[in-house]
Design an enzyme around this catalytic site. Structure first.
Site, PDB file in Angstrom:
ATOM      1  N   GLU A 116       0.954   5.744   0.829  1.00 60.62           N
ATOM      2  CA  GLU A 116       0.309   6.985   1.237  1.00 60.62           C
ATOM      3  C   GLU A 116       0.920   8.085   0.378  1.00 60.62           C
ATOM      4  O   GLU A 116       2.141   8.146   0.198  1.00 60.62           O
ATOM      5  CB  GLU A 116       0.546   7.286   2.725  1.00 60.62           C
ATOM      6  CG  GLU A 116       0.134   6.176   3.677  1.00 60.62           C
ATOM      7  CD  GLU A 116      -1.354   5.887   3.668  1.00 60.62           C
ATOM      8  OE1 GLU A 116      -2.135   6.724   3.181  1.00 60.62           O
ATOM      9  OE2 GLU A 116      -1.737   4.801   4.157  1.00 60.62           O
ATOM     10  N   ASP A 143       0.863  -1.183   0.000  1.00 61.65           N
ATOM     11  CA  ASP A 143       0.000   0.000   0.000  1.00 61.65           C
ATOM     12  C   ASP A 143       0.899   1.231   0.000  1.00 61.65           C
ATOM     13  O   ASP A 143       2.109   1.134   0.264  1.00 61.65           O
ATOM     14  CB  ASP A 143      -0.922   0.002   1.221  1.00 61.65           C
ATOM     15  CG  ASP A 143      -2.024   1.062   1.123  1.00 61.65           C
ATOM     16  OD1 ASP A 143      -2.414   1.412  -0.009  1.00 61.65           O
ATOM     17  OD2 ASP A 143      -2.475   1.557   2.167  1.00 61.65           O
ATOM     18  N   ASP A 178      -1.924   3.335  -6.791  1.00 60.09           N
ATOM     19  CA  ASP A 178      -0.594   2.901  -6.371  1.00 60.09           C
ATOM     20  C   ASP A 178       0.247   2.533  -7.586  1.00 60.09           C
ATOM     21  O   ASP A 178       1.415   2.920  -7.698  1.00 60.09           O
ATOM     22  CB  ASP A 178      -0.699   1.686  -5.447  1.00 60.09           C
ATOM     23  CG  ASP A 178      -1.518   1.968  -4.201  1.00 60.09           C
ATOM     24  OD1 ASP A 178      -1.266   2.994  -3.558  1.00 60.09           O
ATOM     25  OD2 ASP A 178      -2.416   1.170  -3.894  1.00 60.09           O
ATOM     26  N   TYR A 211      -1.362   3.055  11.886  1.00 61.10           N
ATOM     27  CA  TYR A 211      -2.467   3.070  10.917  1.00 61.10           C
ATOM     28  C   TYR A 211      -1.983   2.602   9.553  1.00 61.10           C
ATOM     29  O   TYR A 211      -2.617   1.768   8.892  1.00 61.10           O
ATOM     30  CB  TYR A 211      -3.033   4.484  10.813  1.00 61.10           C
ATOM     31  CG  TYR A 211      -3.957   4.703   9.631  1.00 61.10           C
ATOM     32  CD1 TYR A 211      -5.310   4.420   9.722  1.00 61.10           C
ATOM     33  CD2 TYR A 211      -3.467   5.199   8.417  1.00 61.10           C
ATOM     34  CE1 TYR A 211      -6.160   4.619   8.643  1.00 61.10           C
ATOM     35  CE2 TYR A 211      -4.302   5.391   7.328  1.00 61.10           C
ATOM     36  CZ  TYR A 211      -5.648   5.107   7.450  1.00 61.10           C
ATOM     37  OH  TYR A 211      -6.473   5.293   6.379  1.00 61.10           O
ATOM     38  N   ASP A 240      -2.746  -1.257   7.218  1.00 62.70           N
ATOM     39  CA  ASP A 240      -3.284  -1.374   5.863  1.00 62.70           C
ATOM     40  C   ASP A 240      -2.743  -2.602   5.142  1.00 62.70           C
ATOM     41  O   ASP A 240      -3.426  -3.166   4.270  1.00 62.70           O
ATOM     42  CB  ASP A 240      -2.956  -0.118   5.040  1.00 62.70           C
ATOM     43  CG  ASP A 240      -3.925   1.012   5.312  1.00 62.70           C
ATOM     44  OD1 ASP A 240      -4.944   0.771   5.973  1.00 62.70           O
ATOM     45  OD2 ASP A 240      -3.657   2.150   4.878  1.00 62.70           O
TER      46      ASP A 240
END
Length: 392
Positions: free
Chosen positions: A28, A26, A84, A150, A154
């Site tokens: 960010e 994942d 992504d 957090y 994920d």
């Protein structure tokens, strides 16, 4: 929780991850103020551990990570992978392969269309996702322990989701059901942001080919401006302004000041000359080179009711097989089927034909009927005499 901040440590991590049968991935990123997404954090996990990579660390080279994304023996698992992959493709020139997207898999496993990550985690992993850090500035350093926890969740929660879907798809013989969608995600064409194609993303509110020709050139101009200045498209020019310009077709810079949707003072900006050149080019484009405006699309007479019947059948088949209707057929495909038995659409080939396409053609030709039994809608072949009577 420590982050990987050096190329040496990243190389060591990627060597370790190369031995895993699959990894969950994942990212960010931030994109609210730029055209190109700013990669701020990479999360990755194998079957036992989770790791965080800091792409903003001074001097770090992400080449080992991009090499891992192409490792042929490691399945790369994402949820809603498109953004992504876009980042990896434009920054590192790589598209993860082999690839597994749990959002696509969910459509073939009875979770409907575009199911959220939190829903899958709650129902499959039996975990609760803490949403408080979702809207955060991931470019700010240092990140808090709460933010890191957090981000790591994920990918760690994604492991049981992937394993459950991989098993279900295999057990039910549905691996090929998602293969085509995965292939689209892995096609470079999906991520080639060509200015010439930018108009296709607009819901073109134009009336004729000439207006569309101008809109096409304006959209391409805006895309080039946005890319070169690294600004969001709407920061360069809003959609409403493009539509107004395509409709009004101003001939001189001073005419821009009379248009409501065009920013005040834009006529004096450095970008104004390029915009006017785009309008001029659009006006000069031969109409034979301009497609028909989308809102001019008219279905052949009489097929409207057929399309509506096909929609009902699609919903019935989707529920019957516990798969999202979007994965079987789109409305535009139904229109094509209604218009032609030989429509070149996915829903008339492969597994889609088996569970829907063949019945769709039978329904269209009066060989299949829809009826209600009790409180349930059913589809059943019509008897020959019933079909003949209907024809009379």
């Amino acid at each position: 929780m420590d982050m990987i901040t050096t190329t040496k440590d990243l190389e060591t991590l990627c060597k370790k991850l190369e031995t895993a049968p699959y990894i969950t991935v994942d990212t960010e990123f931030l994109r609210d103020k730029t055209y190109w997404p700013k990669l701020c954090l990479i999360q990755v996990a194998n079957t036992e551990e989770g790791f965080l990579i800091d792409p903003l660390a001074e001097g770090i080279d992400l080449a080992p990570f991009y090499k891992l994304m192409a490792h042929p023996k490691v399945i790369k698992v994402f949820h809603a992978a498109r953004q992504d992959i876009e980042i990896f493709y434009h920054m590192g020139g790589v598209i993860p392969d082999p690839l597994f997207d749990t959002q696509i898999a969910a459509m073939a496993c009875g979770f409907g269309e575009s199911v959220g990550y939190e829903t899958l985690v709650r129902k499959i992993a039996r975990e609760k996702v803490d949403k408080t850090s979702r809207f955060t500035d991931w470019s700010h350093r240092p990140l808090t322990e709460k933010q890191l926890a957090y981000a790591l969740a994920d990918v760690t929660h994604l492991r049981p989701v992937y394993e459950a879907f991989a098993k279900q798809l295999s057990d039910q013989g549905r691996v090929r059901w998602v293969a085509e969608e995965m292939a689209i995600l892995q096609s470079p064409a999906t991520y080639d942001l060509k200015p010439e194609d930018a108009w296709k993303r607009l819901k073109a509110r134009v009336k004729n080919k000439r207006q569309l020709g101008v809109l096409m050139e304006l959209a391409a101009w805006r895309e080039r401006e946005a890319q070169s200045r690294d600004l969001p498209r709407n920061r360069v020019m809003k959609d409403d302004a493009l539509f107004e310009l395509a409709t009004q077709q101003p001939k001189a810079l001073k005419d821009l000041d009379r248009l409501r949707a065009v920013p005040k003072g834009f006529s004096g900006s450095r970008s104004a000359a390029g915009l006017m050149e785009a309008i001029k080019k659009g006006m000069a484009t031969p109409e034979d080179d301009i497609p028909e405006p989308g809102n001019n699309h008219v279905m052949p007479p009489g097929i409207g009711p057929i399309v509506e019947l096909l929609k009902v059948l699609l919903k019935l088949k989707a529920e019957e097989h516990d798969v999202a209707s979007k994965l079987i057929a789109t409305v535009s495909e139904l229109e094509e089927i209604a218009a032609s038995d030989k429509a070149k659409v996915p829903s008339l080939t492969g597994w889609r034909r088996e569970i829907f396409g063949a019945d769709a053609l039978a329904l269209k030709h009066g060989k299949l009927g829809l009826s209600v039994k009790g409180k349930k809608l059913v589809a059943a072949p019509l008897r020959e005499e019933s079909t003949a009577a209907a024809a009379d």
